[in-house]
Write a protein that holds these residues in place. Sequence first.
Motif, PDB file in Angstrom:
ATOM      1  N   THR A  20       1.080  -1.635   0.163  1.00  0.00           N
ATOM      2  CA  THR A  20      -0.047  -0.043  -0.442  1.00  0.00           C
ATOM      3  C   THR A  20       0.287   1.429  -0.119  1.00  0.00           C
ATOM      4  O   THR A  20       1.717   1.227   0.514  1.00  0.00           O
ATOM      5  N   THR A  21       0.143   1.722  -0.796  1.00  0.00           N
ATOM      6  CA  THR A  21       1.126   3.338  -0.561  1.00  0.00           C
ATOM      7  C   THR A  21      -0.337   4.766  -0.469  1.00  0.00           C
ATOM      8  O   THR A  21      -1.545   4.106  -0.688  1.00  0.00           O
ATOM      9  N   GLY A  22       0.164   5.873  -1.073  1.00  0.00           N
ATOM     10  CA  GLY A  22      -1.159   7.112  -0.235  1.00  0.00           C
ATOM     11  C   GLY A  22      -1.596   7.053  -1.540  1.00  0.00           C
ATOM     12  O   GLY A  22      -0.805   6.935  -2.729  1.00  0.00           O
ATOM     13  N   PRO A  23      -2.603   7.874  -1.753  1.00  0.00           N
ATOM     14  CA  PRO A  23      -3.739   8.320  -3.136  1.00  0.00           C
ATOM     15  C   PRO A  23      -2.923   8.946  -3.656  1.00  0.00           C
ATOM     16  O   PRO A  23      -1.763   9.741  -3.058  1.00  0.00           O
ATOM     17  N   ARG A  24      -3.207   8.563  -5.630  1.00  0.00           N
ATOM     18  CA  ARG A  24      -2.745   8.873  -6.010  1.00  0.00           C
ATOM     19  C   ARG A  24      -3.460   9.337  -7.091  1.00  0.00           C
ATOM     20  O   ARG A  24      -4.091   8.649  -6.686  1.00  0.00           O
ATOM     21  N   THR A  25      -3.555  10.541  -8.461  1.00  0.00           N
ATOM     22  CA  THR A  25      -4.392  10.659  -9.289  1.00  0.00           C
ATOM     23  C   THR A  25      -4.305   9.616 -10.420  1.00  0.00           C
ATOM     24  O   THR A  25      -3.111   9.331 -10.015  1.00  0.00           O
ATOM     25  N   LEU A  26      -5.258   9.739 -11.324  1.00  0.00           N
ATOM     26  CA  LEU A  26      -4.905   8.522 -12.063  1.00  0.00           C
ATOM     27  C   LEU A  26      -4.155   9.179 -13.347  1.00  0.00           C
ATOM     28  O   LEU A  26      -2.846   8.707 -13.786  1.00  0.00           O
ATOM     29  N   ARG A  27      -3.310  10.353 -13.039  1.00  0.00           N
ATOM     30  CA  ARG A  27      -2.824  11.429 -13.892  1.00  0.00           C
ATOM     31  C   ARG A  27      -1.118  10.990 -12.830  1.00  0.00           C
ATOM     32  O   ARG A  27      -0.156  10.652 -14.518  1.00  0.00           O
ATOM     33  N   GLU A  28      -0.548  11.380 -12.086  1.00  0.00           N
ATOM     34  CA  GLU A  28       0.196  10.807 -11.466  1.00  0.00           C
ATOM     35  C   GLU A  28       0.548   9.618 -11.753  1.00  0.00           C
ATOM     36  O   GLU A  28       1.724   9.657 -12.227  1.00  0.00           O
ATOM     37  N   ALA A  29      -0.225   8.402 -11.574  1.00  0.00           N
ATOM     38  CA  ALA A  29      -0.268   7.110 -11.709  1.00  0.00           C
ATOM     39  C   ALA A  29       0.613   6.944 -12.936  1.00  0.00           C
ATOM     40  O   ALA A  29       1.086   6.480 -13.360  1.00  0.00           O
ATOM     41  N   ILE A  30       0.004   7.273 -13.592  1.00  0.00           N
ATOM     42  CA  ILE A  30       0.311   7.605 -15.596  1.00  0.00           C
ATOM     43  C   ILE A  30       1.690   7.134 -15.552  1.00  0.00           C
ATOM     44  O   ILE A  30       2.233   7.073 -16.292  1.00  0.00           O
ATOM     45  N   GLN A  31       1.905   9.514 -14.897  1.00  0.00           N
ATOM     46  CA  GLN A  31       3.010   9.484 -15.260  1.00  0.00           C
ATOM     47  C   GLN A  31       4.085   8.996 -14.399  1.00  0.00           C
ATOM     48  O   GLN A  31       5.311   8.956 -15.219  1.00  0.00           O
ATOM     49  N   ALA A  32       4.003   7.879 -13.692  1.00  0.00           N
ATOM     50  CA  ALA A  32       4.841   8.058 -12.556  1.00  0.00           C
ATOM     51  C   ALA A  32       5.778   6.156 -13.359  1.00  0.00           C
ATOM     52  O   ALA A  32       5.981   5.795 -12.806  1.00  0.00           O
ATOM     53  N   LEU A  33       4.557   5.547 -13.836  1.00  0.00           N
ATOM     54  CA  LEU A  33       4.422   4.224 -14.478  1.00  0.00           C
ATOM     55  C   LEU A  33       5.174   3.627 -16.132  1.00  0.00           C
ATOM     56  O   LEU A  33       4.503   4.539 -16.575  1.00  0.00           O
ATOM     57  N   ASP A  34       5.645   2.359 -15.883  1.00  0.00           N
ATOM     58  CA  ASP A  34       5.851   2.415 -17.430  1.00  0.00           C
ATOM     59  C   ASP A  34       6.284   0.457 -17.492  1.00  0.00           C
ATOM     60  O   ASP A  34       7.070  -0.029 -16.456  1.00  0.00           O
ATOM     61  N   PRO A  35       5.512   0.128 -18.411  1.00  0.00           N
ATOM     62  CA  PRO A  35       4.464   0.407 -19.183  1.00  0.00           C
ATOM     63  C   PRO A  35       4.029   0.221 -19.036  1.00  0.00           C
ATOM     64  O   PRO A  35       3.377  -0.533 -18.067  1.00  0.00           O
ATOM     65  N   ILE A  36       2.166   0.577 -19.180  1.00  0.00           N
ATOM     66  CA  ILE A  36       0.735   1.107 -18.942  1.00  0.00           C
ATOM     67  C   ILE A  36       0.535  -0.106 -19.948  1.00  0.00           C
ATOM     68  O   ILE A  36       0.096   0.592 -20.907  1.00  0.00           O
ATOM     69  N   THR A  37       0.280  -0.914 -19.459  1.00  0.00           N
ATOM     70  CA  THR A  37      -0.750  -1.934 -20.832  1.00  0.00           C
ATOM     71  C   THR A  37      -1.772  -1.520 -20.845  1.00  0.00           C
ATOM     72  O   THR A  37      -2.758  -1.801 -21.480  1.00  0.00           O
ATOM     73  N   ALA A  38      -2.514  -1.183 -19.562  1.00  0.00           N
ATOM     74  CA  ALA A  38      -4.494  -0.947 -19.119  1.00  0.00           C
ATOM     75  C   ALA A  38      -5.162  -0.372 -18.513  1.00  0.00           C
ATOM     76  O   ALA A  38      -4.087   0.364 -17.016  1.00  0.00           O
ATOM     77  N   VAL A  39      -5.634   1.194 -19.154  1.00  0.00           N
ATOM     78  CA  VAL A  39      -5.800   1.586 -17.821  1.00  0.00           C
ATOM     79  C   VAL A  39      -8.041   1.161 -17.506  1.00  0.00           C
ATOM     80  O   VAL A  39      -8.352   1.132 -19.031  1.00  0.00           O
ATOM     81  N   TRP A  40      -8.706   1.074 -16.425  1.00  0.00           N
ATOM     82  CA  TRP A  40      -9.843   0.413 -16.817  1.00  0.00           C
ATOM     83  C   TRP A  40     -10.694   1.799 -15.689  1.00  0.00           C
ATOM     84  O   TRP A  40      -9.986   2.114 -14.169  1.00  0.00           O
ATOM     85  N   ALA A  41     -11.503   3.145 -15.684  1.00  0.00           N
ATOM     86  CA  ALA A  41     -11.369   4.261 -14.554  1.00  0.00           C
ATOM     87  C   ALA A  41     -12.896   3.663 -14.733  1.00  0.00           C
ATOM     88  O   ALA A  41     -14.050   4.546 -16.117  1.00  0.00           O
ATOM     89  N   SER A  42     -14.561   3.358 -14.268  1.00  0.00           N
ATOM     90  CA  SER A  42     -15.778   3.441 -14.325  1.00  0.00           C
ATOM     91  C   SER A  42     -16.138   4.419 -13.471  1.00  0.00           C
ATOM     92  O   SER A  42     -15.080   5.009 -12.764  1.00  0.00           O
ATOM     93  N   PRO A  43     -17.787   4.400 -13.324  1.00  0.00           N
ATOM     94  CA  PRO A  43     -18.029   6.318 -13.400  1.00  0.00           C
ATOM     95  C   PRO A  43     -17.982   5.660 -11.805  1.00  0.00           C
ATOM     96  O   PRO A  43     -18.250   6.981 -10.997  1.00  0.00           O
ATOM     97  N   ASP A  44     -18.621   4.326 -11.076  1.00  0.00           N
ATOM     98  CA  ASP A  44     -18.750   4.452  -9.770  1.00  0.00           C
ATOM     99  C   ASP A  44     -17.664   3.711  -9.037  1.00  0.00           C
ATOM    100  O   ASP A  44     -17.726   3.421  -7.753  1.00  0.00           O
ATOM    101  N   GLY A  45     -16.365   3.387  -9.822  1.00  0.00           N
ATOM    102  CA  GLY A  45     -15.368   3.087  -8.463  1.00  0.00           C
ATOM    103  C   GLY A  45     -13.819   3.708  -8.788  1.00  0.00           C
ATOM    104  O   GLY A  45     -13.842   4.231  -9.844  1.00  0.00           O
ATOM    105  N   PRO A  46     -12.879   2.999  -8.668  1.00  0.00           N
ATOM    106  CA  PRO A  46     -11.999   3.168  -8.360  1.00  0.00           C
ATOM    107  C   PRO A  46     -11.546   2.727  -9.412  1.00  0.00           C
ATOM    108  O   PRO A  46     -11.299   2.061 -10.362  1.00  0.00           O
TER     109      PRO A  46
END
Length: 446
Positions: A20-46
Amino acid sequence: MAEDLHDRHQADRLDAAVRTTGPRTLREAIQALDPITAVWASPDGPAVLAVGQAKTVTASGAARFQEVKRRGDRLLERVETAHLPERARPRLFGGLSFFDQATLEPPWTDFEPAAFVLPAIQVTLGRDQTLVSGFGAGAAPPRLDQIVQQLAHAGEGTQTKTDPRISATATDLRADRPDWIERVRAIQDRIETGPLQKAVLAAALDVALTDPLPLGAVLKTLTDRYPSCYRFSFTPPGTQAGDTPPAQFFGATPEQLVGKRGRTVETEALAGTVERGATEAIDAANVSRLQRDSTLAVEHEFVASRIAEQLRETAATVTVGDREVRSLANVHHLRTPIHATLDTDTHVLDFVATLHPTPAVGGHPPEAALETIHEVESTVRGWYAAPVGWFDANGDGEFAVGIRSALARDSRVTLFAGNGIVAGSDPETEYEELAAKFRPIREVLE
């Protein structure tokens, strides 16, 4: 490279671990990690990110739904998950092609007709904490610790920075007005003389970019503008760190195909569209037209009736809600929510196979519509308007229809949009509606 699980016997177990680590925004996580192979963000879920590829499953042809389910279930059985919290347990992320094909044509040649990935690292974002799950080699402590450190430092020094600009140099609509009108009328001729009642005609818009697509900035903007949509991104199987730039199928779709948890199933009919108005008065008039237009009502009823009929074949109880207006930043849609309770547990991919393609993206009746699309449409659909999403070891999952989407490849982004054509459709109006459906992605790129 990720291992493709076909029919080989794989008796070995896959380790799993979580940090576990602290909360991060989607943009921050994408910029920090490589390679991003999939992203899924639903309206009601994390939002959930897949980093790297521990294993993949692929399939093709008419049996691709069943093959992915079989191979995916075998893979997930091998993952040691008893000690993981539910939110950290593995999911397979991916999608399937619109048509039954052995291989995909350009610009989709990097993708498979069906491909799902078990990530080496699965990052689940939350308001209070971020869960970092590792599977296979990704569960090794050094790899997990590296990801946690990258996320811990994500966003540092960005307070004074703006998201990178995306510079589009040119656009090219592959279907010009006369060609589009001709194709619409060809569909209407078939409706007049045969069993066809509705067919969905798709078009593509090419946008040339001067710089690689900044995925984090794109998904952040789509999230800001379309928070009630499913935001997603998928790369082809075999994408590795350092691939520059990997192909990306991404978008913000308003249309849920199916969601399943236990014996509860949710889906919707989303068909019938008008643009948002430039003023409140014009917008209200457009909503009124959407609610009163008999042609749009017929188009919507095709979709709602067909979905409910298909669910009744497998569900104990099906409840069809009241038709309503779903308003987005660019358009208004007619929407009917549909819920089902199952007699027995059923895998989410069984519902995906049953419901795809819905009349909202294919037509009615299905066989005549698909034949018409094959013969009349010039767009290579690939994964456009097809199921994208995830499933887990319980057979639960969530899938959306891959509309309001685009394929980024090299320095070009191909945007996709489509309109449902029925007997009363006005070809000129249908052509103008394309602009509104291209807008969610086009505005991000220009």
